[in-house]
Every structure is written in C-alpha cells, then in structure tokens.
Design a protein around this motif. Structure first.
Motif: not given
Ligand code: PNS
Length: 163
Positions: A59, A19, A65, A22-23
């Motif tokens: 998300t 995570l 995303v 991804i962020k």
C-alpha cells in the motif's frame, strides 16, 4: 469533515482481494487505517511485524492509508482512533452470517460505529489467506492471489514450514 475508516483483519498474509478493498476504501474515505489483529485465535503463520510489513509494501503508493495493529476489541480500537466506520470485504454467501454477527456485535459495543461492506470483485470472490497459504505450501503458483512484491517471501516461508 474528514472521515476515517478502519479496515481490520488477520492479513495472514494480505491477498489481492484485501488490497482491492483497501484501494476502494481509500477512494471513499479521507483516511484508511488498516488494522492487523495481533492476538488472533487463528495462530497466524506470519508475525504481526511481517504482516504489517507486507501491508506497508503493497500500500506504499496509497497516500491516505496507514498500517497499524490492535489487540482486544475492534470497537474499542475504532473509538480510540476516532474512526467513523469499519470497512470489510464481503465474498461468497458463506461470509455473510459471520460478518453480520460481527457487525451487530460491534454496533452493540459502540452504537456510533457503522460497518460498511464492499462486495469482493469477481476474481477475489473465493480468495482467502488460508487458501494462499495452502497452495504455496504445496508448491502451487500464487501469482494470481497476492501482490508480486511479496510473493517470493510467502512461498519461501510456506515451503519452509512444510519441511
Ligand atoms: O481477517 P479476519 O480474520 O476475518 O478478521 C477478523 C477480525 C480481526 C475483523 C475479527 O476477528 C475482530 O474484529 N477481532 C477483534 C475482537 C473483537 O472485536 N471481537 C468482537 C466482535 S466480533
């Protein structure tokens, strides 16, 4: 020009380390496609649908995303989706050789494709999905390893599999 990056993986299940990557990628790129590998040789514990649902949940608040899945070659999927690059998290030194091999292979298949590595944050340096599964299956606390909203479901599944 709008830039798209693909963040591929097994995500079996998604961890706080994933995570974080991804962020951070979402801040660097216009569009982040998180791509779940369907037919992994690793025989995942969670189905493709479950792994994608977990990713959607964690998300959901990040606008740029998209959660998707792919089968076959990652480099081909990147071409198909018009992606400019692949983004991956790099943890301890042990990751390096395999990741390097994959990045070179992907570039051979698709010379336009770059692989960008983001250093895992200190808390995630040794965190992996397999560790999460093992700790959960043995009744350990995975609070520090996965997002809160999916924790109970992971624990429940791993304890069921253990029986
Ligand atoms: O989370 P993982 O298991 O480390 O992710 C590995 C993944 C999905 C990135 C990798 O296995 C992959 O890209 N598989 C697709 C098959 C492929 O393209 N192979 C050739 C390049 S290695």
């Amino acid at each position: 020009m709008s830039k798209t990056v693909i963040c591929p993986g097994s995500f079996d299940p998604v961890t706080l380390g994933h995570l974080d990557i991804i962020k951070r990628a979402a801040k660097m790129f216009d569009h982040v496609i998180v791509a779940v590998l369907v037919n992994s040789a690793k025989s995942p514990c969670f189905s493709t649908e479950e792994r994608m649902r977990f990713l959607e949940e964690v998300t959901g608040d990040i606008e740029n995303v998209e959660i998707s899945s792919f089968d076959g070659l990652l480099a081909e999927y990147c071409k198909q989706r018009g992606a400019d690059a692949i983004v991956k998290g790099l943890r301890a030194v042990s990751d390096f050789e395999y990741e390097f091999q994959m990045a070179i292979t992907n570039k051979k298949i698709n010379p336009e494709l770059e692989t960008i590595f983001l250093m895992a944050n200190a808390d995630s340096m040794y965190l992996s999905s397999s560790m999460v599964r093992e700790v959960a299956a043995m009744g350990g606390d995975i609070t520090n390893f996965v997002p809160d909203c999916i924790r109970d479901e992971i624990v429940e599944r791993m304890l069921t599999l253990r029986k």
